[in-house]
Design a protein around this motif. Structure first.
Motif, short mmCIF file in Angstrom:
data_model
loop_
_atom_site.label_atom_id
_atom_site.label_comp_id
_atom_site.label_asym_id
_atom_site.label_seq_id
_atom_site.Cartn_x
_atom_site.Cartn_y
_atom_site.Cartn_z
N ARG A 104 0.88 -1.07 0.10
CA ARG A 104 -0.06 0.04 -0.01
C ARG A 104 0.80 1.28 -0.12
NH1 ARG A 104 -3.12 3.13 3.99
NH2 ARG A 104 -5.33 3.52 3.30
N HIS A 105 2.01 1.11 0.48
CA HIS A 105 3.12 2.31 0.60
C HIS A 105 4.01 2.34 -0.53
CE1 HIS A 105 1.04 2.36 4.60
NE2 HIS A 105 1.38 1.26 4.52
N ALA A 106 4.33 1.11 -1.17
CA ALA A 106 5.49 1.18 -1.92
C ALA A 106 5.13 -0.23 -2.84
CB ALA A 106 6.69 1.05 -1.38
N PRO A 107 5.41 0.15 -4.25
CA PRO A 107 4.94 -1.03 -5.16
C PRO A 107 6.42 -1.94 -4.80
CG PRO A 107 4.93 0.87 -6.19
CD PRO A 107 5.17 1.29 -4.72
N LEU A 108 5.74 -3.19 -5.07
CA LEU A 108 6.84 -4.60 -4.83
C LEU A 108 7.04 -5.02 -6.22
CD1 LEU A 108 8.05 -6.40 -2.76
CD2 LEU A 108 6.09 -7.81 -2.94
N GLU A 109 8.33 -5.15 -6.54
CA GLU A 109 8.90 -5.59 -7.57
C GLU A 109 8.86 -7.19 -7.63
OE1 GLU A 109 12.73 -5.12 -9.94
OE2 GLU A 109 12.03 -2.89 -9.82
N ILE A 110 8.02 -7.97 -8.50
CA ILE A 110 8.03 -9.48 -8.31
C ILE A 110 8.91 -10.26 -9.40
CG2 ILE A 110 5.92 -9.35 -7.01
CD1 ILE A 110 4.39 -9.42 -9.27
N THR A 111 9.49 -11.25 -9.28
CA THR A 111 10.14 -12.09 -10.05
C THR A 111 9.10 -13.08 -10.68
OG1 THR A 111 10.64 -13.76 -8.33
CG2 THR A 111 12.23 -11.72 -8.85
N ASP A 112 9.44 -13.65 -11.52
CA ASP A 112 8.67 -14.96 -12.13
C ASP A 112 8.44 -15.89 -11.13
OD1 ASP A 112 8.98 -13.90 -14.78
OD2 ASP A 112 10.21 -15.17 -15.39
N ALA A 113 9.29 -16.27 -10.09
CA ALA A 113 9.25 -17.08 -9.06
C ALA A 113 8.10 -16.76 -8.16
CB ALA A 113 10.25 -17.24 -8.28
N ASP A 114 7.78 -15.23 -8.18
CA ASP A 114 6.70 -14.70 -7.19
C ASP A 114 5.38 -14.70 -7.67
OD1 ASP A 114 8.72 -14.13 -5.19
OD2 ASP A 114 9.34 -12.28 -6.15
N ILE A 115 5.30 -14.80 -9.06
CA ILE A 115 4.28 -14.41 -9.73
C ILE A 115 2.88 -15.32 -9.43
CG2 ILE A 115 4.23 -16.07 -11.77
CD1 ILE A 115 3.42 -12.21 -12.16
N GLU A 116 3.04 -16.46 -8.99
CA GLU A 116 2.07 -17.24 -8.45
C GLU A 116 1.50 -16.73 -7.46
OE1 GLU A 116 1.60 -21.51 -8.00
OE2 GLU A 116 2.49 -21.66 -10.08
N ASP A 117 2.36 -16.42 -6.16
CA ASP A 117 1.84 -15.95 -4.92
C ASP A 117 1.21 -14.61 -5.13
OD1 ASP A 117 2.77 -17.81 -3.57
OD2 ASP A 117 4.44 -17.11 -2.80
N ALA A 118 1.83 -13.62 -6.17
CA ALA A 118 1.26 -12.22 -6.34
C ALA A 118 -0.20 -12.58 -6.84
CB ALA A 118 2.15 -11.60 -7.14
N GLU A 119 -0.56 -13.27 -7.97
CA GLU A 119 -1.80 -13.67 -8.46
C GLU A 119 -2.71 -14.18 -7.37
OE1 GLU A 119 -0.47 -14.47 -13.07
OE2 GLU A 119 -0.75 -16.25 -11.65
N ALA A 120 -2.30 -14.90 -6.40
CA ALA A 120 -3.21 -15.44 -5.39
C ALA A 120 -3.69 -14.39 -4.55
CB ALA A 120 -2.45 -16.54 -4.65
N ALA A 121 -2.58 -13.51 -4.10
CA ALA A 121 -2.91 -12.33 -3.34
C ALA A 121 -3.98 -11.29 -4.05
CB ALA A 121 -1.56 -11.51 -3.11
N VAL A 122 -3.59 -11.05 -5.58
CA VAL A 122 -4.67 -10.34 -6.07
C VAL A 122 -6.09 -10.85 -6.15
CG1 VAL A 122 -5.35 -9.58 -8.44
CG2 VAL A 122 -3.07 -9.43 -7.51
N ALA A 123 -6.29 -12.13 -6.13
CA ALA A 123 -7.50 -12.93 -6.16
C ALA A 123 -8.08 -12.91 -4.85
CB ALA A 123 -7.21 -14.18 -7.01
#
Ligand code: SF4
Length: 70
Positions: A38-57
């Motif tokens: 919420r305070h700063a965007p987080l750069e995500i790697t290919d390894a993180d993308i599944e976790d990031a998508e789960a968080a979005v969902a």
């Protein structure tokens, strides 16, 4: 390609915590329970993308978004 996980709409993030519960290895939270990105965007790697998508969902407010950059 790089990608960032951001809170697209600052007002929408009400601190439910479902995003960081869903992706605890990726996301943290502040003293008030708001997700850290919420305070700063987080750069995500290919390894993180599944976790990031789960968080979005998991966000009931649709506050999170993954932005892909070339
Ligand atoms: S991004 Fe969504 S799930 Fe995460 S703390 Fe904010 S409102 Fe809750």
């Amino acid at each position: 390609m790089t990608a960032k996980l951001v809170v697209e709409d600052f007002i929408r993030c009400t601190g439910h915590g479902r995003c960081y519960s869903e992706a605890p290895d990726l996301l943290d939270y502040d003293d008030e329970g708001f997700v850290s990105v919420r305070h700063a965007p987080l750069e995500i790697t290919d390894a993180d993308i599944e976790d990031a998508e789960a968080a979005v969902a998991a966000c009931p407010e649709a506050a999170l978004r993954i932005i892909e950059e070339d």
